[in-house]
Scaffold this active site. Sequence first.
Site, mmCIF file in Angstrom:
data_model
loop_
_atom_site.group_PDB
_atom_site.id
_atom_site.type_symbol
_atom_site.label_atom_id
_atom_site.label_comp_id
_atom_site.label_asym_id
_atom_site.label_seq_id
_atom_site.Cartn_x
_atom_site.Cartn_y
_atom_site.Cartn_z
ATOM 1 N N CYS A 7 0.840 -1.202 0.000
ATOM 2 C CA CYS A 7 0.000 0.000 0.000
ATOM 3 C C CYS A 7 0.872 1.248 0.000
ATOM 4 O O CYS A 7 1.980 1.256 0.531
ATOM 5 C CB CYS A 7 -0.905 -0.003 1.231
ATOM 6 S SG CYS A 7 -2.099 1.364 1.240
ATOM 7 N N CYS A 53 -6.303 -0.247 6.803
ATOM 8 C CA CYS A 53 -6.029 0.372 5.499
ATOM 9 C C CYS A 53 -7.169 1.325 5.115
ATOM 10 O O CYS A 53 -8.332 0.917 4.991
ATOM 11 C CB CYS A 53 -5.858 -0.709 4.427
ATOM 12 S SG CYS A 53 -5.455 -0.013 2.800
ATOM 13 N N ASP A 97 0.366 3.784 1.693
ATOM 14 C CA ASP A 97 0.328 4.366 3.043
ATOM 15 C C ASP A 97 1.740 4.643 3.578
ATOM 16 O O ASP A 97 2.593 3.760 3.575
ATOM 17 C CB ASP A 97 -0.406 3.377 3.970
ATOM 18 C CG ASP A 97 -0.791 4.011 5.294
ATOM 19 O OD1 ASP A 97 0.103 4.553 5.974
ATOM 20 O OD2 ASP A 97 -1.978 3.963 5.646
ATOM 21 N N HIS A 140 -2.196 -4.143 4.939
ATOM 22 C CA HIS A 140 -2.033 -3.733 6.338
ATOM 23 C C HIS A 140 -3.393 -3.491 6.972
ATOM 24 O O HIS A 140 -4.334 -3.044 6.314
ATOM 25 C CB HIS A 140 -1.137 -2.486 6.442
ATOM 26 C CG HIS A 140 -1.735 -1.250 5.854
ATOM 27 N ND1 HIS A 140 -2.310 -0.265 6.625
ATOM 28 C CD2 HIS A 140 -1.872 -0.823 4.571
ATOM 29 C CE1 HIS A 140 -2.745 0.708 5.842
ATOM 30 N NE2 HIS A 140 -2.501 0.393 4.588
ATOM 31 N N ARG A 185 2.872 4.845 6.366
ATOM 32 C CA ARG A 185 3.280 4.097 7.564
ATOM 33 C C ARG A 185 3.756 2.681 7.242
ATOM 34 O O ARG A 185 4.054 1.898 8.149
ATOM 35 C CB ARG A 185 2.099 4.033 8.544
ATOM 36 C CG ARG A 185 1.662 5.403 9.036
ATOM 37 C CD ARG A 185 0.296 5.343 9.683
ATOM 38 N NE ARG A 185 -0.752 5.019 8.710
ATOM 39 C CZ ARG A 185 -2.042 4.912 9.013
ATOM 40 N NH1 ARG A 185 -2.443 5.080 10.250
ATOM 41 N NH2 ARG A 185 -2.928 4.628 8.079
HETATM 42 CO CO CO Z 1 -3.486 1.146 2.983
#
Ligand code: CO
Length: 208
Positions: free
Chosen positions: A40, A99, A42, A96, A44
């Site tokens: 992803c 998400c 993302d 994750h 993080r």
């Molecule tokens: Co995500």
Amino acid sequence: MIKTLLENNRAWSEGKTRVDPDFFRRLERQQTPEYFWIGCSDSRVPANEIIGLDPGEVFVHRNVANLAPPQDANYLSVLQFAVEVLKVRHILVVGHYGCGGVAAAIDGRRRGLVDHWLHPIRETYADHVHELEGLPDGRERLDRLCELNVLRQVRNVASDVFVQDAWARGQALSVHGWVYSLGDGLVTDQNITVSSQAEFTERFPSRP
Ligand code: CO
């Protein structure tokens, strides 16, 4: 702010060279990663950092909600290069928990283009609607959907002709499904690894 980033970069480069004077010269010549990460976007979930690998060790493709859509030219180009040119040994499909992309797929709100991108997640939800709606709360439902999305993307990757042709050639290649937890930084292997055409057919019998 930006100045700090450039200073960080100088310090990082010096640190790498101090430990291993040949580090960048070696990478400049070629990359030979054994791992291909599909994860992803993302912020993080930084691929190299989570699995403790240096530049040159993991080839990375990231998008919203770690999808591997069989019509996406970007993903397919990266997959083909990873399998046929770099000859990676392992493809890691990494979702994750928590998400935002997975959550956005099913909250019913309209956002625009991303609603189209997230369509495969709504299909996965529909495929598993009884299991998901049997879960006690929204958080558990979302976490399970993150896992089911990874399972679905592993199936997409493993059923792709680039991967199937690699197995037919006898190339060693495994596709793994992982889910990362933002809360403790730990990865859970979903135990859905497929390493051959036979394993693929056994794991996904309805979709040869
Ligand atoms: Co995500």
